[in-house]
Design an enzyme around this catalytic site. Structure first.
Site, PDB file in Angstrom:
ATOM      1  N   SER A  97       0.847  -1.195   0.000  1.00 12.26           N
ATOM      2  CA  SER A  97       0.000   0.000   0.000  1.00 12.26           C
ATOM      3  C   SER A  97       0.881   1.243   0.000  1.00 12.26           C
ATOM      4  O   SER A  97       2.007   1.233   0.524  1.00 12.26           O
ATOM      5  CB  SER A  97      -0.861  -0.006   1.257  1.00 12.26           C
ATOM      6  N   TYR A 112      -1.056  -1.124  10.195  1.00 17.76           N
ATOM      7  CA  TYR A 112      -1.179  -1.424   8.757  1.00 17.76           C
ATOM      8  C   TYR A 112       0.041  -0.906   7.995  1.00 17.76           C
ATOM      9  O   TYR A 112       0.633  -1.623   7.177  1.00 17.76           O
ATOM     10  CB  TYR A 112      -2.464  -0.791   8.246  1.00 17.76           C
TER      11      TYR A 112
HETATM   12  P1  NAP Z   1     -11.467  -6.096  -0.231  1.00 19.55           P
HETATM   13  O1  NAP Z   1     -12.246  -5.668  -1.422  1.00 19.55           O
HETATM   14  O2  NAP Z   1     -12.004  -5.892   1.132  1.00 19.55           O
HETATM   15  O3  NAP Z   1     -11.108  -7.649  -0.430  1.00 19.55           O
HETATM   16  C1  NAP Z   1     -10.289  -8.291   0.491  1.00 19.55           C
HETATM   17  C2  NAP Z   1     -10.309  -9.787   0.214  1.00 19.55           C
HETATM   18  O4  NAP Z   1      -9.388 -10.408   1.121  1.00 19.55           O
HETATM   19  C3  NAP Z   1     -11.656 -10.411   0.461  1.00 19.55           C
HETATM   20  O5  NAP Z   1     -11.902 -11.416  -0.512  1.00 19.55           O
HETATM   21  C4  NAP Z   1     -11.499 -11.033   1.845  1.00 19.55           C
HETATM   22  O6  NAP Z   1     -12.388 -12.118   1.963  1.00 19.55           O
HETATM   23  C5  NAP Z   1     -10.033 -11.471   1.790  1.00 19.55           C
HETATM   24  N1  NAP Z   1      -9.399 -11.653   3.093  1.00 19.55           N
HETATM   25  C6  NAP Z   1      -9.339 -10.771   4.117  1.00 19.55           C
HETATM   26  N2  NAP Z   1      -8.699 -11.326   5.164  1.00 19.55           N
HETATM   27  C7  NAP Z   1      -8.350 -12.580   4.788  1.00 19.55           C
HETATM   28  C8  NAP Z   1      -7.672 -13.641   5.417  1.00 19.55           C
HETATM   29  N3  NAP Z   1      -7.218 -13.537   6.677  1.00 19.55           N
HETATM   30  N4  NAP Z   1      -7.472 -14.795   4.741  1.00 19.55           N
HETATM   31  C9  NAP Z   1      -7.924 -14.934   3.478  1.00 19.55           C
HETATM   32  N5  NAP Z   1      -8.570 -13.957   2.814  1.00 19.55           N
HETATM   33  C10 NAP Z   1      -8.784 -12.803   3.467  1.00 19.55           C
HETATM   34  O7  NAP Z   1     -10.016  -5.412  -0.209  1.00 19.55           O
HETATM   35  P2  NAP Z   1      -9.112  -4.754  -1.357  1.00 19.55           P
HETATM   36  O8  NAP Z   1      -9.285  -3.295  -1.237  1.00 19.55           O
HETATM   37  O9  NAP Z   1      -9.295  -5.443  -2.657  1.00 19.55           O
HETATM   38  O10 NAP Z   1      -7.660  -5.079  -0.766  1.00 19.55           O
HETATM   39  C11 NAP Z   1      -6.783  -6.021  -1.372  1.00 19.55           C
HETATM   40  C12 NAP Z   1      -5.368  -5.677  -0.953  1.00 19.55           C
HETATM   41  O11 NAP Z   1      -5.047  -4.374  -1.425  1.00 19.55           O
HETATM   42  C13 NAP Z   1      -5.142  -5.640   0.557  1.00 19.55           C
HETATM   43  O12 NAP Z   1      -3.885  -6.206   0.856  1.00 19.55           O
HETATM   44  C14 NAP Z   1      -5.143  -4.165   0.888  1.00 19.55           C
HETATM   45  O13 NAP Z   1      -4.391  -3.903   2.041  1.00 19.55           O
HETATM   46  C15 NAP Z   1      -4.493  -3.609  -0.357  1.00 19.55           C
HETATM   47  N6  NAP Z   1      -4.741  -2.193  -0.628  1.00 19.55           N
HETATM   48  C16 NAP Z   1      -6.012  -1.734  -0.820  1.00 19.55           C
HETATM   49  C17 NAP Z   1      -6.221  -0.381  -1.086  1.00 19.55           C
HETATM   50  C18 NAP Z   1      -7.581   0.196  -1.321  1.00 19.55           C
HETATM   51  O14 NAP Z   1      -7.705   1.437  -1.377  1.00 19.55           O
HETATM   52  N7  NAP Z   1      -8.623  -0.612  -1.501  1.00 19.55           N
HETATM   53  C19 NAP Z   1      -5.122   0.492  -1.133  1.00 19.55           C
HETATM   54  C20 NAP Z   1      -3.847  -0.014  -0.925  1.00 19.55           C
HETATM   55  C21 NAP Z   1      -3.670  -1.363  -0.679  1.00 19.55           C
HETATM   56  P3  NAP Z   1     -12.904 -12.743   3.351  1.00 19.55           P
HETATM   57  O15 NAP Z   1     -13.268 -11.616   4.246  1.00 19.55           O
HETATM   58  O16 NAP Z   1     -14.043 -13.613   2.920  1.00 19.55           O
HETATM   59  O17 NAP Z   1     -11.736 -13.561   3.869  1.00 19.55           O
END
Ligand code: NAP
Length: 235
Positions: free
Chosen positions: A138, A151
């Protein structure tokens, strides 16, 4: 099966789902992990990969579950060419209010899981003399806002883990990348920021991030092993 195989965590939604769609489009068979099986089945469906994909419900912050995920991918799909760790946990919590359990969960989901998955896949990569790992970090790893102490620290750890793993992997053809986006239009981001606080036209689409991840796995970015690749619309 003749398809290359990608393991994707966090594949039920957001960036992980978009990555599954992009890699399926590029001909990959998929082993998808998240804790919610119905989300994984929906991802296989929208990726058009039901005939060359498996859904593995798993909490990847648990080392035994990460091992089982890699074992199942090898048993059922025959090989592993890429591991993409998208699962993340991003609580916004002032330091004084963060519990030890929440600190550990944040470190384990974002950082420790990257290590568990790499450790589990490494022997297969060594046998195959090649493989790619992409960990999703991130922008918060270099510029966290208040409440992101755990985080931001976890994601900064992911960045350095990636460089270290890339150096270990180079002699055996293993490439390791860290993709570090700013705001991406997903459920995770919208659980933290409303559209009034952060308008939609300033967020990346998950597909934007997925294309970069796929580029690390098999595109022009394949010569950027070890690097942290930052993506953002606004700094
Ligand atoms: P999201 O839409 O909330 O999706 C997260 C996914 O991860 C879900 O399928 C969730 O499913 C799964 N997950 C969460 N905890 C888990 C665990 N312990 N074991 C297995 N699966 C797990 O999130 P996203 O925004 O796409 O984020 C994806 C990545 O991008 C993350 O690493 C996040 O930190 C990073 N990121 C996001 C942003 C942003 O603005 N969105 C910015 C920078 C970085 P379940 O809850 O069913 O397990």
């Amino acid at each position: 099966m003749n398809h290359p195989v990608a393991v994707i965590t966090g594949a039920g939604k957001g960036i992980g789902r978009a990555t599954a769609i992009e890699l399926a489009r590029r001909g990959y068979a998929l082993a998808l992990a998240a804790r919610t099986e119905t989300d994984l089945l929906a991802t296989l469906n929208v990726a058009g990969a039901e005939d060359r994909g498996i859904a593995v419900p798993a909490d990847v912050s648990d080392p035994a579950a990460a091992d089982q995920l890699i074992d199942q991918a090898l048993d059922r799909l025959g090989r592993i060419d890429a591991v993409v760790h998208c699962a993340g946990y991003a609580p916004v919590r002032p330091i004084a209010q963060m519990t030890s359990a929440e600190w550990r969960r944040t470190i384990d989901t974002n950082l420790s899981a990257a290590f568990y998955l790499a450790r589990a896949a490494w022997p297969a990569f060594e046998r195959q003399r090649g493989g790619a790992i992409v960990n999703v970090s991130s922008l918060a790893s270099r510029d966290p806002f208040g409440g992101f102490a755990a985080y931001g620290a976890a994601k900064a750890g992911v960045n350095l883990f990636g460089l270290s793993a890339a150096r270990e992997g180079q002699p055996i053809g293993v490439r390791v990348y860290t993709v570090a986006p700013g705001a991406v239009e997903t459920d995770m981001f919208r659980s933290i920021m409303t559209p009034e606080q952060y308008p939609k036209d300033k967020t990346l689409d998950p597909a934007d991030v997925a294309r970069v991840i796929a580029g690390c796995v098999q595109g022009d970015l394949r010569y950027a092993s070890g690097e942290v690749i930052y993506l953002h619309k606004t700094l």
